[in-house]
Each structure stands twice: as C-alpha cells, then as structure tokens.
Design an enzyme around this catalytic site. Structure first.
Site, PDB file in Angstrom:
ATOM      1  N   ASP A 294       0.853  -1.178   0.000  1.00  0.00           N
ATOM      2  CA  ASP A 294       0.000   0.000   0.000  1.00  0.00           C
ATOM      3  C   ASP A 294       0.897   1.238   0.000  1.00  0.00           C
ATOM      4  O   ASP A 294       2.069   1.171   0.384  1.00  0.00           O
ATOM      5  CB  ASP A 294      -0.894  -0.033   1.235  1.00  0.00           C
ATOM      6  CG  ASP A 294      -1.775   1.193   1.365  1.00  0.00           C
ATOM      7  OD1 ASP A 294      -2.356   1.613   0.354  1.00  0.00           O
ATOM      8  OD2 ASP A 294      -1.846   1.744   2.476  1.00  0.00           O
TER       9      ASP A 294
ATOM     10  N   ASP B 111      -0.157   4.949   1.110  1.00  0.00           N
ATOM     11  CA  ASP B 111      -0.346   5.888   2.212  1.00  0.00           C
ATOM     12  C   ASP B 111      -0.241   5.170   3.557  1.00  0.00           C
ATOM     13  O   ASP B 111      -1.020   4.263   3.843  1.00  0.00           O
ATOM     14  CB  ASP B 111      -1.708   6.575   2.096  1.00  0.00           C
ATOM     15  CG  ASP B 111      -1.863   7.289   0.763  1.00  0.00           C
ATOM     16  OD1 ASP B 111      -0.936   8.004   0.384  1.00  0.00           O
ATOM     17  OD2 ASP B 111      -2.909   7.115   0.122  1.00  0.00           O
TER      18      ASP B 111
END
Length: 246
Positions: A17, A19
């Site tokens: 991922d 963020d």
C-alpha cells in the site's frame, strides 16, 4: 520457515500500500477528510453537529476508494446524497462532489507541506528487490504516480495498481481484494506466493479475503489489535523490524 526479510520462504512478490506504508500521507489524508466532512456536517446539522472522528476515518474511509469512503461514512450517519459524476465540481453536494472536495484539500496540503517517505520502508524495498522478489504498489489513490515521483521511488515497483488503473479496469477497491489480486496477476505470481503490506483495516480485509501468502500489518497509529483482528499475520511499527539489508 522465514527468510532474512521476515517473510515465509514461499513468498516471491511483495505488494505494498502507499499511504501509511511507503509515505507519511495517511495523516494528510485523514486531515483532508476531516476538514471536508466537518464543513459539510456543520452546514447540514447546525446545533446537532457531530464532527468526523479518528474512529470514523479508520472504520469507513481509510484504504477505500474515494467515492466508497464518502458513501460508507454518509451511510453511518444515515445521510443520502445523489451520486453525481466523477466530474462534479468540489462544491457539489453529491457523493463525487464531496470526494473531489477532499482531493482538492489533499493536494493543497501536499503542495504546501510536501510528501515524506518512510525510510524504513525504502530500505526494506531495496532489500526485497536485491533478493530477487518482485514488487507492486497497490493504492486506491489516483495520485499514486505523482507521489512516488515526488519521493523518487517510482522505479522501486514493477507494477502499479492505483485508483487510475482500477477505474480503467473496473476493479472494486479495498476491502475487496481485486486490486491486490490484479497486482499479483500482473507480476505473474499466485496470491499464495505474494505478501501484502498494509496499514488500513480495509487493506487487512483485502489481504485475508484474497488468500495471500502473508499479510503484514503496519501500525502507525496504535491499532495493533485491530490489524490482527482484521487478518494480519504479523504487525510491525516499521518495516525495519522485519529485517533485511540491501
């Protein structure tokens, strides 16, 4: 058995991922969501105004595609709005209008404050690639490429599945596993031989339901128990804890 990377020795690819895992933008996202929703709720509720909270962010918004986050939170407050279209202006009182307002606030904050990477993640990425594992970035953000370029990290990933690619391919976002499954497919590996690295509860759900070989929860905000409850095999505060030196 685990390798020097802290992963099962069956793992051939790592799916990250953006963020909260690679960049310190999760806090910026949360602030932009709060600013947008609080203004909307205050104008709508008057004296009954109840602000958007950290728990709201974790449960309804974090890790989800922008419009899904808007829908999920509004449903939690029993608010219905027209869908609108992705081209709605940011002042439109529609699902897409609110989402576009949030994105406008996010980009303002990024332009003002810049983007910072987690150095432990960058070191871990170097180690992963030095040992021949393939890598993908998997994010609901439509700004993923620009963010990676701003921290000079675009070349650390063999595959990018982000909000732009997901829209082009019609992939539902997290907590559905489709974006992670697409990344594994593009890398040419079975999900059982891929590890997912996520900080969001929706990302944990995606890793678990996609039957990936290993799911690493990254706890930046003190939610270790919740990450385990949503499917993490291991939870770390920084990827340096897994080991691995390039």
């Amino acid at each position: 058995m685990t390798t020097q990377l802290g992963l099962p020795d069956t793992i051939q690819a790592c799916l990250f991922d953006l963020d909260g895992v690679v960049t310190r933008t999760a806090v910026v996202h949360a602030a932009a969501w709060k600013e947008m929703f609080d203004a909307f709720l205050r104008a709508r509720g008057g004296d009954s105004f109840r602000p958007f909270s950290d728990d709201d962010y974790d449960q309804y918004v974090d890790g989800r595609p922008r419009a899904d986050g808007v829908r999920s939170f509004l449903a939690s407050r029993d608010i219905e709005l027209p869908e609108g279209t992705p081209d709605d202006p940011p002042d439109a009182e529609t699902v897409h209008g609110l989402g576009n307002r949030k994105n406008e606030l996010l980009l303002e904050r990024i332009r003002t404050d810049g983007v910072e990477a987690y150095e432990g993640t960058l070191r871990y990425l170097d180690a992963v690639r030095a040992r021949g594992l393939r890598t993908a970035i998997v994010s609901s953000s439509a700004n993923t490429r620009d963010v990676l370029r701003s921290i000079h990290a675009e070349d650390l990933f063999d595959v990018r599945i982000d909000g732009v690619v997901a829209a082009e391919r019609g992939l539902p976002g997290k907590p559905r596993p489709d974006t992670f499954l697409a990344a594994a497919r593009d890398l040419g590996v079975e999900p059982s031989r891929a590890a997912v690295f996520e900080d969001a509860l929706a990302g944990m759900d995606a890793g678990r339901s996609g039957h990936f070989g290993y799911v690493v929860g990254v706890d930046r905000v003190g939610q270790t128990d919740a990450l385990y409850a949503h499917g993490a095999d291991i939870v770390v505060k920084d990827l340096d804890e897994l080991g691995g030196q390039a």
